[in-house]
Scaffold this motif. Structure first.
Motif, PDB file in Angstrom:
ATOM      1  N   GLY A 224      17.186 -12.939 -43.356  1.00 51.94           N
ATOM      2  CA  GLY A 224      18.277 -12.311 -44.209  1.00 51.94           C
ATOM      3  C   GLY A 224      17.883 -12.990 -45.548  1.00 51.94           C
ATOM      4  N   GLY A 225      18.803 -13.858 -46.026  1.00 49.95           N
ATOM      5  CA  GLY A 225      18.612 -14.364 -47.457  1.00 49.95           C
ATOM      6  C   GLY A 225      17.749 -15.782 -47.199  1.00 49.95           C
ATOM      7  N   GLY A 226      17.273 -15.994 -46.209  1.00 50.84           N
ATOM      8  CA  GLY A 226      16.462 -17.093 -45.989  1.00 50.84           C
ATOM      9  C   GLY A 226      17.027 -18.558 -46.592  1.00 50.84           C
ATOM     10  N   SER A 227      18.511 -18.456 -46.552  1.00 44.84           N
ATOM     11  CA  SER A 227      19.110 -19.597 -47.286  1.00 44.84           C
ATOM     12  C   SER A 227      19.715 -20.930 -46.216  1.00 44.84           C
ATOM     13  N   ASN A 228      18.959 -20.577 -44.941  1.00 39.86           N
ATOM     14  CA  ASN A 228      19.229 -21.661 -43.826  1.00 39.86           C
ATOM     15  C   ASN A 228      17.970 -21.984 -43.129  1.00 39.86           C
ATOM     16  N   LEU A 229      17.160 -21.904 -43.651  1.00 45.01           N
ATOM     17  CA  LEU A 229      15.745 -22.154 -43.313  1.00 45.01           C
ATOM     18  C   LEU A 229      14.956 -23.346 -43.912  1.00 45.01           C
ATOM     19  N   LEU A 230      13.958 -24.055 -43.124  1.00 45.05           N
ATOM     20  CA  LEU A 230      12.968 -24.843 -43.676  1.00 45.05           C
ATOM     21  C   LEU A 230      11.649 -24.438 -42.761  1.00 45.05           C
ATOM     22  N   PHE A 231      10.757 -23.943 -43.455  1.00 44.70           N
ATOM     23  CA  PHE A 231       9.513 -23.920 -43.062  1.00 44.70           C
ATOM     24  C   PHE A 231       8.558 -24.875 -43.120  1.00 44.70           C
ATOM     25  N   THR A 232       7.984 -25.358 -42.231  1.00 44.81           N
ATOM     26  CA  THR A 232       7.328 -26.635 -41.886  1.00 44.81           C
ATOM     27  C   THR A 232       5.620 -26.276 -41.671  1.00 44.81           C
TER      28      THR A 232
ATOM     29  N   THR B 171       6.364 -29.850 -49.627  1.00 40.46           N
ATOM     30  CA  THR B 171       6.003 -28.952 -48.364  1.00 40.46           C
ATOM     31  C   THR B 171       7.383 -29.288 -47.441  1.00 40.46           C
ATOM     32  N   GLY B 172       7.423 -28.035 -46.154  1.00 37.23           N
ATOM     33  CA  GLY B 172       8.304 -28.383 -45.463  1.00 37.23           C
ATOM     34  C   GLY B 172       8.395 -29.616 -44.730  1.00 37.23           C
TER      35      GLY B 172
END
Length: 347
Positions: free
Chosen positions: A55-63, A317-318
């Motif tokens: 969605g908005g990508g506001s609750n994600l951490l890409f590692t 980096t994540g």
């Protein structure tokens, strides 16, 4: 039968997550309707690989890079539906709508129930997945039902309030039905009469500082107070990469709270069914993390004004941010005997 949107290959996700982490998706497509989503789910390339709905990508951490298909939800639309009585109204919002945009729309229609949830980042589709909440109100308090497409069959179905299994930052979509459905629309039950909730946090004192009586504020005034508080505490993701509150506020037993209170007299707590909720930000700050910076040139760390927020000052980096989160969790465990859990989804 509509054609599926174009599948793109090797797409950077930096602009699609508020942490600003430069991960890459092997496949990427955006959809703006239920029909487009169903067409995408029929594609063999999509059926055969891991899926991530953004969605908005506001609750994600890409590692790491995402070796599957990212499906960007861009379903829009705001519609007022008649309620069963003259005291309430139903507001249907497309899952790709901005959450704060929905709050503003509701206020503009003279409807209340969402004002305490002002300025929460992200989109409508993500809101029920983790039962977003702030300042004494949760999404479930204004929720009627949602519509979602089953990934395996492409079928559209409705979920009632009870079927969503809401808990503290939880729903059935983070548990038994995780990765099985894609939310396409949410229907909210809002009030035409206003019952202000100003008991939580600094809303009452903020209203008074604004020259507004805290006894009978309008929904717009409560919203303004919440926005003011959030802006004073939380960094703007457009300026500093972050995903808002990184950790959930832990809940402990009454006995555990009293035991801790004897050792740490300033420990705040809020009664909840079965125990006491303790602010994670306070625990983290007591462990000395507030304002901490790490990495080359201090390019990531903990926000200077809110210890609950981890930040990417640029170029982190994540994996680095995740390692910092694990260090923080370990220090809180050691000092207080409390286990913190991330609120952010870590991939």
């Amino acid at each position: 039968m509509p054609a599926a949107p174009t599948l793109l290959h090797h797409v950077s996700l930096r602009s699609y997550n508020t942490f600003g982490i430069d991960a890459q998706a092997r496949l990427f497509a955006a959809f703006a309707s239920v029909e487009e989503l169903q067409a995408l789910l029929r594609l063999p390339e999509v059926q055969q690989t891991e899926k991530l709905v953004l969605g908005g990508g506001s609750n994600l951490l890409f590692t790491r890079d995402f070796d599957g298909v990212v499906l960007k939800n861009e379903i829009r639309g705001l519609d007022l539906l008649p309620g069963e009585d003259d005291r309430t109204a139903l507001l249907r919002a497309g899952a790709g709508e901005s959450w704060h945009g929905v709050v503003e729309y509701a206020l503009g229609q003279g409807l209340s129930g969402l004002e305490n949830l002002s300025l929460i980042p992200g989109t409508v589709g993500a809101a029920p997945l983790q039962n977003i909440g702030a300042y004494g109100v949760e999404l479930k308090d204004a929720f009627d039902h949602l519509e979602a497409v089953e990934i395996s069959s492409g079928q559209l179905r409705a979920f009632s309030h009870e079927e969503c299994g809401f808990g503290y930052r939880e729903s059935v979509f983070k548990g038994p039905l995780k990765n099985q459905y894609i939310v396409t629309g949410v229907v909210l039950r809002l009030r035409r009469e206003h019952r202000p909730n100003v008991s939580y946090g600094a809303i009452r004192t903020t209203l008074e500082e604004m020259g507004i009586s805290a006894d009978e504020p309008t929904p717009q005034q409560v919203s303004q107070a919440v926005i003011s508080i959030r802006r004073s505490k939380l960094p703007d993701p457009a300026q500093i990469g972050n995903a808002g509150s990184f950790f959930k506020n832990p809940e402990v037993s009454q006995h555990k709270f009293e035991e801790l209170k004897a050792r740490f007299p300033d420990l705040p707590g809020y009664p909840v069914p079965g125990g006491v909720k303790v602010p994670a930000g306070w625990l983290i700050e007591q462990c000395g993390w507030k304002g901490h910076r790490a990495g080359p040139g201090g390019n990531y760390g903990v926000h200077a004004h809110q210890a609950l927020v981890l930040v990417n000052h640029g170029g982190a980096t994540g994996a680095e941010v995740r390692a910092l989160a694990e260090e923080i969790m370990a220090s809180v465990r050691e000092k207080f005997g409390i286990e913190l859990h991330p609120e952010v989804n870590i991939l």
